[in-house]
Design a protein around this motif. Structure first.
Motif, mmCIF file in Angstrom:
data_model
loop_
_atom_site.group_PDB
_atom_site.id
_atom_site.type_symbol
_atom_site.label_atom_id
_atom_site.label_comp_id
_atom_site.label_asym_id
_atom_site.label_seq_id
_atom_site.Cartn_x
_atom_site.Cartn_y
_atom_site.Cartn_z
ATOM 1 N N PRO A 146 3.916 18.273 -35.738
ATOM 2 C CA PRO A 146 5.347 18.001 -35.513
ATOM 3 C C PRO A 146 5.671 16.510 -35.377
ATOM 4 C CG PRO A 146 4.614 19.842 -34.153
ATOM 5 C CD PRO A 146 3.390 19.277 -34.800
ATOM 6 N N GLU A 147 4.803 15.756 -34.705
ATOM 7 C CA GLU A 147 5.078 14.327 -34.532
ATOM 8 C C GLU A 147 5.091 13.606 -35.876
ATOM 9 O OE1 GLU A 147 2.572 15.964 -33.239
ATOM 10 O OE2 GLU A 147 3.071 16.197 -31.113
ATOM 11 N N LEU A 148 4.162 13.983 -36.762
ATOM 12 C CA LEU A 148 4.116 13.369 -38.086
ATOM 13 C C LEU A 148 5.308 13.805 -38.917
ATOM 14 C CD1 LEU A 148 2.810 11.651 -40.227
ATOM 15 C CD2 LEU A 148 1.189 13.497 -40.704
ATOM 16 N N ALA A 149 5.712 15.071 -38.791
ATOM 17 C CA ALA A 149 6.889 15.556 -39.518
ATOM 18 C C ALA A 149 8.126 14.757 -39.121
ATOM 19 C CB ALA A 149 7.102 17.045 -39.241
ATOM 20 N N ALA A 150 8.234 14.429 -37.829
ATOM 21 C CA ALA A 150 9.377 13.630 -37.370
ATOM 22 C C ALA A 150 9.333 12.222 -37.946
ATOM 23 C CB ALA A 150 9.384 13.593 -35.841
ATOM 24 N N THR A 151 8.130 11.649 -38.021
ATOM 25 C CA THR A 151 7.973 10.315 -38.613
ATOM 26 C C THR A 151 8.374 10.332 -40.086
ATOM 27 O OG1 THR A 151 6.184 9.785 -37.081
ATOM 28 C CG2 THR A 151 6.317 8.481 -39.095
ATOM 29 N N LEU A 152 7.945 11.364 -40.802
ATOM 30 C CA LEU A 152 8.307 11.483 -42.218
ATOM 31 C C LEU A 152 9.817 11.627 -42.384
ATOM 32 C CD1 LEU A 152 5.438 13.905 -43.343
ATOM 33 C CD2 LEU A 152 5.726 11.530 -44.068
ATOM 34 N N ALA A 153 10.435 12.377 -41.495
ATOM 35 C CA ALA A 153 11.880 12.593 -41.594
ATOM 36 C C ALA A 153 12.644 11.285 -41.475
ATOM 37 C CB ALA A 153 12.332 13.581 -40.519
ATOM 38 N N GLN A 154 12.105 10.337 -40.698
ATOM 39 C CA GLN A 154 12.768 9.038 -40.569
ATOM 40 C C GLN A 154 12.831 8.306 -41.904
ATOM 41 O OE1 GLN A 154 10.665 6.903 -37.523
ATOM 42 N NE2 GLN A 154 11.206 8.351 -35.904
ATOM 43 N N ASP A 155 11.880 8.606 -42.792
ATOM 44 C CA ASP A 155 11.878 8.021 -44.141
ATOM 45 C C ASP A 155 12.486 8.978 -45.166
ATOM 46 O OD1 ASP A 155 10.723 5.552 -43.507
ATOM 47 O OD2 ASP A 155 8.710 6.413 -43.522
ATOM 48 N N LYS A 156 13.245 9.955 -44.676
ATOM 49 C CA LYS A 156 13.923 10.952 -45.525
ATOM 50 C C LYS A 156 12.927 11.729 -46.397
ATOM 51 C CE LYS A 156 18.378 8.567 -45.676
ATOM 52 N NZ LYS A 156 19.468 8.043 -46.548
ATOM 53 N N VAL A 157 11.844 12.134 -45.750
ATOM 54 C CA VAL A 157 10.857 12.999 -46.392
ATOM 55 C C VAL A 157 10.894 14.337 -45.682
ATOM 56 C CG1 VAL A 157 8.434 13.346 -46.975
ATOM 57 C CG2 VAL A 157 9.401 11.037 -46.993
ATOM 58 N N ALA A 158 11.317 15.378 -46.401
ATOM 59 C CA ALA A 158 11.404 16.726 -45.840
ATOM 60 C C ALA A 158 10.157 17.520 -46.189
ATOM 61 C CB ALA A 158 12.644 17.430 -46.375
ATOM 62 N N LEU A 159 9.856 18.538 -45.395
ATOM 63 C CA LEU A 159 8.729 19.424 -45.641
ATOM 64 C C LEU A 159 9.229 20.768 -46.132
ATOM 65 C CD1 LEU A 159 6.539 18.718 -42.475
ATOM 66 C CD2 LEU A 159 6.410 17.633 -44.725
ATOM 67 N N ALA A 160 8.476 21.378 -47.029
ATOM 68 C CA ALA A 160 8.786 22.710 -47.542
ATOM 69 C C ALA A 160 7.466 23.441 -47.770
ATOM 70 C CB ALA A 160 9.585 22.607 -48.844
ATOM 71 N N PRO A 161 7.489 24.769 -47.845
ATOM 72 C CA PRO A 161 6.242 25.520 -48.052
ATOM 73 C C PRO A 161 5.551 25.129 -49.358
ATOM 74 C CG PRO A 161 7.989 26.973 -47.302
ATOM 75 C CD PRO A 161 8.631 25.657 -47.607
ATOM 76 N N TYR A 162 4.240 25.163 -49.326
ATOM 77 C CA TYR A 162 3.436 24.791 -50.498
ATOM 78 C C TYR A 162 3.837 25.596 -51.736
ATOM 79 C CZ TYR A 162 -0.812 24.375 -53.392
ATOM 80 O OH TYR A 162 -1.699 24.172 -54.420
ATOM 81 N N ALA A 163 4.097 26.885 -51.554
ATOM 82 C CA ALA A 163 4.390 27.765 -52.689
ATOM 83 C C ALA A 163 5.802 27.607 -53.225
ATOM 84 C CB ALA A 163 4.161 29.225 -52.281
ATOM 85 N N ALA A 164 6.618 26.759 -52.595
ATOM 86 C CA ALA A 164 8.028 26.660 -52.985
ATOM 87 C C ALA A 164 8.295 25.586 -54.027
ATOM 88 C CB ALA A 164 8.893 26.388 -51.748
ATOM 89 N N ALA A 165 7.266 24.900 -54.493
ATOM 90 C CA ALA A 165 7.494 23.781 -55.416
ATOM 91 C C ALA A 165 8.127 24.230 -56.722
ATOM 92 C CB ALA A 165 6.179 23.052 -55.674
ATOM 93 N N HIS A 166 7.619 25.313 -57.294
ATOM 94 C CA HIS A 166 8.166 25.768 -58.577
ATOM 95 C C HIS A 166 9.615 26.216 -58.439
ATOM 96 C CE1 HIS A 166 4.077 26.492 -60.785
ATOM 97 N NE2 HIS A 166 4.232 25.272 -60.336
ATOM 98 N N ALA A 167 9.942 26.845 -57.315
ATOM 99 C CA ALA A 167 11.326 27.264 -57.093
ATOM 100 C C ALA A 167 12.251 26.052 -56.979
ATOM 101 C CB ALA A 167 11.420 28.122 -55.835
ATOM 102 N N ALA A 168 11.768 24.985 -56.372
ATOM 103 C CA ALA A 168 12.575 23.770 -56.261
ATOM 104 C C ALA A 168 12.826 23.158 -57.634
ATOM 105 C CB ALA A 168 11.872 22.770 -55.347
ATOM 106 N N LEU A 169 11.815 23.193 -58.504
ATOM 107 C CA LEU A 169 12.018 22.708 -59.869
ATOM 108 C C LEU A 169 13.038 23.575 -60.598
ATOM 109 C CD1 LEU A 169 8.356 21.874 -60.966
ATOM 110 C CD2 LEU A 169 10.204 20.242 -60.556
ATOM 111 N N ALA A 170 12.932 24.863 -60.422
ATOM 112 C CA ALA A 170 13.864 25.782 -61.095
ATOM 113 C C ALA A 170 15.295 25.566 -60.637
ATOM 114 C CB ALA A 170 13.440 27.232 -60.831
ATOM 115 N N ALA A 171 15.483 25.017 -59.437
ATOM 116 C CA ALA A 171 16.820 24.823 -58.884
ATOM 117 C C ALA A 171 17.397 23.441 -59.181
ATOM 118 C CB ALA A 171 16.774 25.051 -57.372
ATOM 119 N N LEU A 172 16.721 22.626 -59.981
ATOM 120 C CA LEU A 172 17.255 21.299 -60.305
ATOM 121 C C LEU A 172 18.583 21.442 -61.054
ATOM 122 C CD1 LEU A 172 14.041 19.367 -61.457
ATOM 123 C CD2 LEU A 172 15.337 19.056 -59.327
ATOM 124 N N PRO A 173 19.532 20.537 -60.825
ATOM 125 C CA PRO A 173 20.864 20.663 -61.441
ATOM 126 C C PRO A 173 20.798 20.567 -62.972
ATOM 127 C CG PRO A 173 20.877 19.064 -59.646
ATOM 128 C CD PRO A 173 19.449 19.381 -59.914
#
Length: 604
Positions: free
Chosen positions: A242-269
């Motif tokens: 959690p502490e590292l996730a908060a540090t990443l968020a400060q640089d506008k880096v969000a976390l998502a499940p490993y298996a969700a990458a392809h779905a994110a590509l499919a949702a590109l505008p």
């Protein structure tokens, strides 16, 4: 008596063929790859090894109703012949690890209307395109939507769950935000609003993160999707504290499940533009991109960025080399004392790896080996990627040459070094081959060349002294090396099997190995390896030139040198190198290790 492992392989092949029949698959290809096209694979994706018993890091397995074979290059032929014996799996020899002869074999062997299957999740996009083109001409179908291993590998390993951690200053020199800004500037130049990265070293570099999901490489399983002002890191739940996730968020880096990458590509505008590297993503990842999204294909900008170490990173690498060299002084001193003691217990090749890792582990900043140590005595040294077995490895005794190729991961750099030492009495033939290899290493080490020279073009310089005696070696002369990262890194490659393309250009800050060799099967193997750094070397009206700064600090065994074969300038280079090694390592060692260092760096 039949080897039990052979009957196990036969059972696995039978189960696989049954699954193939059920899905009407005529040929199945299993590459040595994972969804990130890694060199070293997590256990879950070591299917080629599970099916064939071949443990080399490069190889492609193909099975049909009446054939099973592994395609691999000359570095692994001796190993493969031993490991495949009696399994029913044939060794298919290819010219180099970059060869795609298995594609030609599939196209020539299968008949119109038949079907080849490959798991698209682990099939590189560039290979997929070659395969599709070759099969289409023959009227053979290609399926990439099946993972037949899941049906037959009942105890298939799960995904690794080691935690992700941050690579921190002072060793992480460039902040994450600055790296993201540099990447986004390159995306804008290419007209892309989004960029998908699947190669694990690129991701670890970009976000200043490290992990231990893959043996020897401090990386973690993930995908990354970079947008204009937000980045998403797809990584398994629980791996990022959690502490590292908060540090990443400060640089506008969000976390998502490993298996969700392809779905994110499919949702590109629709109408947006995605940058991807066709050599560094899989066919399955590419297929997830909608047809409505524009695609720009180019090398990952991070691949170039991480290959060019900054001056501050080079400073840390030099310090790391001193610590690594000091560890090696302690190891070699202890090794030679052990070999000289008639009361000692037998010392095996396998124990060499254990001892050398123990020596490195006592040094500040050490994290892990950077690859499995290669320790080959006498004939085993001629097996280029030899791995000494835990049980039954050769005892170091008698007379001959001992080849040791090893390396370490430190928070301030990655090391990779090969040295050959004399054990007992060695022959004039040993010395001749050793000196030829040394001449090749020195020839390239002192070379100056125009900035932007394609790295494969440098290969022949190291080979020339060896070729002059009618001898050659079956691997590349050099590979890029990461910064607390993968020990094999691109885009540069000093190898005859690499194409001299634009992306292989040599630039300041790149770290590369120089490691020519001579291997005489059944007799001995010799390889001498140093790491070097590209440095600017002036401009005399013909554009900027580069020269190599030798980084590796460890004596070369002059007992193996035939001085009569060295020119005056070569002898001077060797003596100057040893003077540098002695000066820089002496402050870090004492006692027997210091005495060994001083003895092994005496000028000849």
């Amino acid at each position: 008596m039949q080897n039990p492992e052979n009957s196990t392989i036969a059972s696995r092949l039978a189960s696989l063929r049954q699954a193939m029949r059920a899905h009407r698959i005529d040929a199945l290809m299993v590459p040595s790859a994972d969804p990130h096209l890694s060199e070293y694979l997590p256990p879950r994706w070591q299917g080629r090894e599970w099916l064939s018993n071949f443990t080399g890091s490069v190889g492609t397995f193909i099975i049909t109703a009446d054939f099973a074979g592994v395609w691999t290059d000359g570095r692994y032929w001796t190993q493969a012949e031993s490991e495949l014996a009696g399994t029913g799996v044939q060794l298919m020899k290819i010219s180099s690890g970059a060869s795609v002869q298995y594609v030609d074999w599939l196209a020539a062997t299968l008949q119109r209307g038949q079907t080849v299957a490959v798991d698209g999740a682990v099939l590189g996009l560039s290979i997929a395109r070659l395969l599709q083109q070759a099969l289409q001409v023959k009227g053979v179908d290609l399926r990439t939507d099946l993972d037949l291993l899941d049906e037959v590998w009942q105890d298939r390993p799960a995904l690794p769950d080691a935690p992700v951690y941050e690579h921190l200053p002072p060793y992480a020199v460039t902040p994450r935000a600055a790296k993201l800004a540099e990447l986004r500037a390159e995306m804008a130049r290419l007209g892309a609003q989004h960029h998908i990265i699947s190669t694990l070293d690129d991701i670890a570099y970009l976000f200043n993160l490290r992990g231990s999901d893959v043996n020897y490489n401090p990386i973690f399983l993930s995908h990354a999707l970079i947008g204009a002002d937000q980045a998403t890191l797809f990584v398994a739940d629980g791996k990022v504290p959690p502490e590292l996730a908060a540090t990443l968020a400060q640089d506008k880096v969000a976390l998502a499940p490993y298996a969700a990458a392809h779905a994110a590509l499919a949702a590109l505008p629709p109408g947006s533009t995605l940058l991807l590297d066709p050599r560094r993503i899989t066919s399955g990842t590419r297929q997830a991109v909608p047809a409505s999204v524009n695609v720009v294909e180019a090398i990952n900008p991070t691949t170039f960025a991480k290959s060019k170490k900054t001056e501050a990173e080079a400073f840390h690498v030099r310090d790391t080399m001193e610590q690594d060299g000091a560890a090696l002084c302690e190891f070699f001193s202890e090794l030679e004392q052990t070999l000289a003691d008639p009361r000692r217990l037998p010392l095996t090749e396998y124990e060499i790896g254990t001892r050398i890792t123990a020596a490195r582990s006592r040094r500040p900043g050490f994290v892990s080996p950077s690859f499995g140590t290669i320790a080959g005595f006498k004939a085993n040294g001629a097996i280029m990627h030899y791995r000494a077995p835990v049980e039954g490895s050769a005892v170091i005794e008698g007379d001959g040459l001992l080849l040791i190729d090893s390396g370490g991961q430190y928070v301030g750099g990655t090391t990779d070094i090969t040295r050959v030492i004399a054990v007992g009495q060695i022959t004039a033939e040993h010395k001749r081959d050793f000196t030829l290899v040394l001449k090749g290493m020195m020839a390239l080490s002192v070379t100056r060349f125009p900035r932007g020279t394609k790295s494969p073009m440098l290969d022949a310089i190291a080979r020339a002294p060896i070729w002059a005696e009618g001898v050659d070696f079956g691997h590349g002369t050099g590979h890029g090396v990461g910064y607390f990262m993968n020990v094999h890194e691109g885009p540069q490659s000093i190898s005859p099997s690499a194409m001299p393309e634009a992306h292989t250009a040599m630039e300041p800050g790149m770290i590369t190995s120089i490691e020519p060799g001579i291997y005489r099967p059944g007799k001995w193997g010799i390889r001498i390896e140093n790491l070097v750094l590209n440095r600017l070397a002036g401009d005399h009206g013909f554009g900027p030139f580069l020269a190599f700064e030798t980084l590796t600090l460890c004596p070369i065994d002059t007992r193996c040198v035939d001085k009569a074969l060295l020119r005056a300038d070569e002898l001077q280079w060797l003596n100057d190198y040893h003077a540098t090694v002695r000066a820089r390592l002496s402050p870090h060692v004492g006692g027997a290790a210091l005495a060994w260092l001083e003895e092994r760096t005496v000028a000849i």
